[in-house]
Write an enzyme that holds these catalytic residues in place. Structure first.
Site, short mmCIF file in Angstrom:
data_model
loop_
_atom_site.label_atom_id
_atom_site.label_comp_id
_atom_site.label_asym_id
_atom_site.label_seq_id
_atom_site.Cartn_x
_atom_site.Cartn_y
_atom_site.Cartn_z
N HIS A 84 58.17 42.67 -106.88
CA HIS A 84 58.44 43.47 -108.09
C HIS A 84 57.17 44.14 -108.61
CE1 HIS A 84 59.13 43.50 -112.67
NE2 HIS A 84 59.62 44.60 -112.17
N VAL A 112 51.97 42.81 -108.75
CA VAL A 112 53.24 42.69 -108.02
C VAL A 112 53.69 41.24 -108.18
CG1 VAL A 112 54.46 42.87 -105.81
CG2 VAL A 112 52.51 44.37 -106.27
N GLU A 113 54.91 41.04 -108.67
CA GLU A 113 55.46 39.68 -108.74
C GLU A 113 56.21 39.39 -107.45
OE1 GLU A 113 56.26 38.69 -113.35
OE2 GLU A 113 57.63 40.18 -112.53
N VAL A 114 55.73 38.41 -106.71
CA VAL A 114 56.40 38.01 -105.48
C VAL A 114 57.30 36.82 -105.82
CG1 VAL A 114 56.04 37.01 -103.17
CG2 VAL A 114 54.57 38.87 -103.98
N ALA A 162 56.39 38.63 -115.97
CA ALA A 162 55.72 39.65 -116.81
C ALA A 162 56.70 40.30 -117.79
CB ALA A 162 55.03 40.68 -115.94
#
Ligand SMILES: NC(=O)c1ccc[n+]([C@@H]2O[C@H](COP(=O)([O-])OP(=O)(O)OC[C@H]3O[C@@H](n4cnc5c(N)ncnc54)[C@H](O)[C@@H]3O)[C@@H](O)[C@H]2O)c1
Ligand SMILES: *[C@@H]1O[C@H](CO)[C@@H](O)[C@H](O)[C@H]1NC(C)=O
Length: 315
Positions: free
Chosen positions: A141, A152-154, A191
């Site tokens: 994301h 980036v959210e993994v 986030a």
């Protein structure tokens, strides 16, 4: 760059897909793009032309001319054999993603990561029909625009394999991103939940008449927001407690009791999305926003953001 990843598929080339594609190109990758909307390729070419100077500013020495190593295809399926990483950016609809991921999983080479940019749907919601290798699917994301904002959210699902998580994290890192691993699927990931928490209190304070909308923004941008770009809440807390490993605990002990009192008030006055509170909020915000010069503001924001990114270490 991760050694084996040379060719990336960008599935869906709207707001987020276009920006990812620019970044992949800037990092020397080949990009195969698919998007059924009329004029997608022209729209992307214009976006790339506009984004290239700021990418150049951020990354330093890049070729003057925007990269051309991309190809639009009507059907991605026969091309998946060439692809080393898939970034999906289609509409945020669960049935759509279910169908699409079934196809991608069926045709992607074994071990190829399939990452979705989804900002809300966890991947466990749309892998039900993936019969081949659902363990190579996860969320990657980004924050808009991904060619500039590093986070980036993994977000793996319970069955995503550790090797795939490692590959995805390494790939994003090699692109110059700052990936964070979300260990459990929660709605909104992290986030956006943090933003939602701040927003809820902002809406509450404004609709209660505690502060004007303009001053609320200033209370963030000239205070905590300025620091948060450098030190996150945890280190900021520790510094507030005198720094060091004990600083955080000191602050909890010192301010904890008072903060619990504030939280009681915050809970009592929590923004409840009622018509009444909404109309108070909208009226106050409306007054503020009619005075904003949007083109000037966007120009300033992008320019300051670029300077900040350039001067910020550990990007
Ligand atoms: N906009 C944001 O700020 C933001 C931020 C982070 C993540 N996201 C996520 O990224 C994804 C894309 O969002 P967006 O804002 O770019 O949306 P968008 O509507 O701008 O783009 C979606 C694109 O997908 C295309 N599409 C439709 N059917 C397709 C198909 N079968 N195959 C390939 N492409 C197809 C559409 O034509 C469109 O161009 C969503 O999952 C969204 O939640 C958005
Ligand atoms: C908004 O800012 C732009 C760019 O600085 C300027 O050219 C324009 O005149 C401003 N518009 C208004 C309505 O003030």
């Amino acid at each position: 760059m991760s050694q084996q990843i040379r060719t990336v598929a960008v599935i869906g080339c709207g707001v987020i897909g276009m920006s990812w594609a620019c970044l992949f190109l800037a990092k020397g990758l080949k990009v195969i793009i698919t998007d059924p909307v009329e004029g997608a390729e022209d729209r992307f070419r214009r976006y790339l032309d506009e984004a290239w100077p700021s990418i150049q500013l951020q990354l330093g020495s890049l070729q003057q001319e925007p990269a051309k190593n991309y190809e639009f295809v009507a059907d991605i399926v026969p091309r998946l054999i060439e692809v080393d990483f898939i970034q999906e950016n289609g509409p945020e609809r669960v049935e759509f993603k279910q169908e699409l991921f079934k196809t991608l999983d069926q045709h992607a080479r074994p071990g190829v990561v399939i990452a979705s940019s989804s900002s809300g749907l966890p991947s466990s919601a749309f892998i039900g029909q993936c019969e081949h290798e659902p363990g190579r699917i996860l969320i990657g994301h980004p924050f808009n625009p991904p060619h500039l904002i590093p986070l980036v959210e993994v977000v793996p699902h319970a069955g995503t394999t550790p090797a795939i998580i490692t590959t995805a994290m390494a790939f994003y890192r090699a692109l110059g991103k700052r990936p964070v691993l979300i260990r459990k699927e929660v709605p909104g990931f992290v986030a956006n939940r943090l933003q939602a928490a701040i927003n809820a209190e902002a809406y509450s304070l404004i609709s209660r008449g505690v502060i004007s909308a303009e001053d609320l923004d200033t209370a963030v941008t000239s205070g905590p927001g300025l620091r948060w770009g450098v030190t996150g809440p945890i280190v900021t807390n520790a510094l507030g407690g005198g720094g060091g490993a004990d600083g955080f605990n000191t602050r909890l002990e010192r301010l904890g009791p008072a903060i619990r009192g504030w939280e009681k008030d915050m809970l009592e006055h929590r923004f409840d999305w009622s018509e009444e509170r909404l109309s108070l909020l909208k009226a106050e915000v409306g007054n503020y926003l009619t005075a904003v010069n949007w083109s000037e503001l966007t120009r300033q924001r992008d320019s300051v953001l670029l300077q900040l990114l350039k001067s910020k270490p550990n990007l």
